[in-house]
Design an enzyme around this catalytic site. Structure first.
Site, PDB file in Angstrom:
ATOM      1  N   GLY A  46      -0.016  -6.669  10.440  1.00 58.37           N
ATOM      2  CA  GLY A  46      -0.578  -5.596   9.837  1.00 58.37           C
ATOM      3  C   GLY A  46      -0.894  -5.590  11.894  1.00 58.37           C
ATOM      4  O   GLY A  46      -0.638  -5.908  12.518  1.00 58.37           O
ATOM      5  N   GLN A  51      -5.653  -1.085  18.473  1.00 58.35           N
ATOM      6  CA  GLN A  51      -4.429  -1.581  19.239  1.00 58.35           C
ATOM      7  C   GLN A  51      -2.949  -1.159  19.634  1.00 58.35           C
ATOM      8  O   GLN A  51      -3.099  -1.214  20.540  1.00 58.35           O
ATOM      9  CB  GLN A  51      -3.515  -3.284  18.596  1.00 58.35           C
ATOM     10  CG  GLN A  51      -4.452  -4.049  17.413  1.00 58.35           C
ATOM     11  CD  GLN A  51      -4.153  -4.740  16.707  1.00 58.35           C
ATOM     12  OE1 GLN A  51      -3.885  -4.439  15.287  1.00 58.35           O
ATOM     13  NE2 GLN A  51      -3.423  -5.552  17.477  1.00 58.35           N
ATOM     14  N   CYS A  91      -2.201 -13.047  16.311  1.00 52.17           N
ATOM     15  CA  CYS A  91      -2.256 -10.955  16.216  1.00 52.17           C
ATOM     16  C   CYS A  91      -1.597 -10.110  17.471  1.00 52.17           C
ATOM     17  O   CYS A  91      -0.797 -11.424  17.873  1.00 52.17           O
ATOM     18  CB  CYS A  91      -3.869 -10.951  17.027  1.00 52.17           C
ATOM     19  SG  CYS A  91      -3.803  -9.410  17.294  1.00 52.17           S
ATOM     20  N   LEU A  92      -1.482  -9.401  17.565  1.00 50.51           N
ATOM     21  CA  LEU A  92       0.039  -9.323  18.045  1.00 50.51           C
ATOM     22  C   LEU A  92      -0.665  -8.692  19.811  1.00 50.51           C
ATOM     23  O   LEU A  92       0.630  -8.269  20.113  1.00 50.51           O
ATOM     24  CB  LEU A  92       0.547  -7.374  17.302  1.00 50.51           C
ATOM     25  CG  LEU A  92       1.500  -7.898  15.977  1.00 50.51           C
ATOM     26  CD1 LEU A  92       1.804  -6.609  15.366  1.00 50.51           C
ATOM     27  CD2 LEU A  92       2.341  -8.423  16.246  1.00 50.51           C
ATOM     28  N   HIS A 133      -8.749  -9.693   9.108  1.00 49.52           N
ATOM     29  CA  HIS A 133      -8.740  -8.910  10.418  1.00 49.52           C
ATOM     30  C   HIS A 133      -8.573  -7.711  11.031  1.00 49.52           C
ATOM     31  O   HIS A 133      -9.254  -7.820  12.123  1.00 49.52           O
ATOM     32  CB  HIS A 133      -7.290  -9.953  10.748  1.00 49.52           C
ATOM     33  CG  HIS A 133      -6.693  -9.968  11.718  1.00 49.52           C
ATOM     34  ND1 HIS A 133      -6.153 -11.091  12.715  1.00 49.52           N
ATOM     35  CD2 HIS A 133      -6.121  -9.358  12.699  1.00 49.52           C
ATOM     36  CE1 HIS A 133      -6.069 -11.179  13.812  1.00 49.52           C
ATOM     37  NE2 HIS A 133      -6.249  -9.443  14.007  1.00 49.52           N
ATOM     38  N   GLU A 134      -7.941  -7.002  10.607  1.00 42.88           N
ATOM     39  CA  GLU A 134      -7.660  -5.468  11.305  1.00 42.88           C
ATOM     40  C   GLU A 134      -8.536  -4.320  11.121  1.00 42.88           C
ATOM     41  O   GLU A 134      -8.977  -3.587  11.644  1.00 42.88           O
ATOM     42  CB  GLU A 134      -6.229  -4.601  10.032  1.00 42.88           C
ATOM     43  CG  GLU A 134      -5.209  -4.952  10.267  1.00 42.88           C
ATOM     44  CD  GLU A 134      -4.622  -5.530  11.479  1.00 42.88           C
ATOM     45  OE1 GLU A 134      -4.707  -5.025  12.406  1.00 42.88           O
ATOM     46  OE2 GLU A 134      -3.762  -6.907  11.712  1.00 42.88           O
ATOM     47  N   HIS A 137     -10.595  -4.944  14.486  1.00 39.78           N
ATOM     48  CA  HIS A 137      -9.880  -4.324  14.834  1.00 39.78           C
ATOM     49  C   HIS A 137     -11.131  -3.088  15.171  1.00 39.78           C
ATOM     50  O   HIS A 137     -11.347  -2.848  16.895  1.00 39.78           O
ATOM     51  CB  HIS A 137      -8.640  -4.168  15.417  1.00 39.78           C
ATOM     52  CG  HIS A 137      -7.830  -5.301  15.563  1.00 39.78           C
ATOM     53  ND1 HIS A 137      -7.546  -6.012  16.287  1.00 39.78           N
ATOM     54  CD2 HIS A 137      -6.815  -6.506  14.964  1.00 39.78           C
ATOM     55  CE1 HIS A 137      -6.646  -6.979  17.005  1.00 39.78           C
ATOM     56  NE2 HIS A 137      -6.485  -7.160  15.898  1.00 39.78           N
TER      57      HIS A 137
END
Ligand code: NI
Length: 169
Positions: A46, A51, A91-92, A133-134, A137
């Site tokens: 994701g 991000q 997470c990226l 989660h996304e 962000h």
């Protein structure tokens, strides 16, 4: 298409709140394609526009094993949630850190697809976790915010050290 730079914790840009997308023009479609390419390239499941330092409510997700089932969601809104599901999240934007987080296991979310059509998605377990989660962000929240202050501070120190070694500062 191009690979975009992913911001990493504790970058303050990750704390910005994303604005709704008003008009899905060619720039937005290009951004969605680039976000998908960036997510696949980084091996993530994701990615939120926040991000990649674009503060619009756009997220891309692919939780399929074959990485061939992309989901794009704009202006997402959770309309119902229930249950509990624990998952070791990563997470990226927080590389190499994985921590167990509990979130609602069943959610219904509405939003727009990349064509601007209204969609409603019922998601369970991993997909439910991933969407939440996304969506976090998009409001400037990271999964490390669910951890204790001490744990979050340790992660911050570790990543800052890593960024120094990589010459990112
Ligand atoms: Ni993330």
């Amino acid at each position: 298409m191009s690979i975009l730079t992913i911001l990493e914790f504790p970058d303050e840009q990750l704390r910005k709140k994303a604005a709704p997308v008003k008009n899905i023009d060619d720039n937005i479609k290009q951004l969605i394609d680039d976000m998908l390419e960036t997510m696949y390239h980084a091996g993530g499941i994701g990615l939120a526009a926040t991000q990649v330092n674009v503060h619009l409510q756009i997220l891309v997700i692919d939780t399929s094993e074959q990485k061939n089932d992309p989901l794009c969601l704009l202006n997402p809104e959770i309309i119902s949630k229930e249950g509990a599901f624990e998952y070791k999240e990563g997470c990226l934007s927080v590389p190499e850190i994985f921590e167990k987080i509990i979130r609602p296991s069943h959610i219904t979310v509405k939003g727009l697809n990349r064509h601007g059509e209204a969609i409603e998605i019922e998601a369970i377990d991993l997909l439910s976790t991933c969407i939440q989660h996304e969506m976090d962000h998009l409001r400037g929240k990271l999964f490390v915010d669910y951890l204790s202050t001490l744990k979050r501070q340790r992660i911050k120190t570790k990543l800052e050290k890593m960024h120094r070694l990589e010459g990112k500062e």
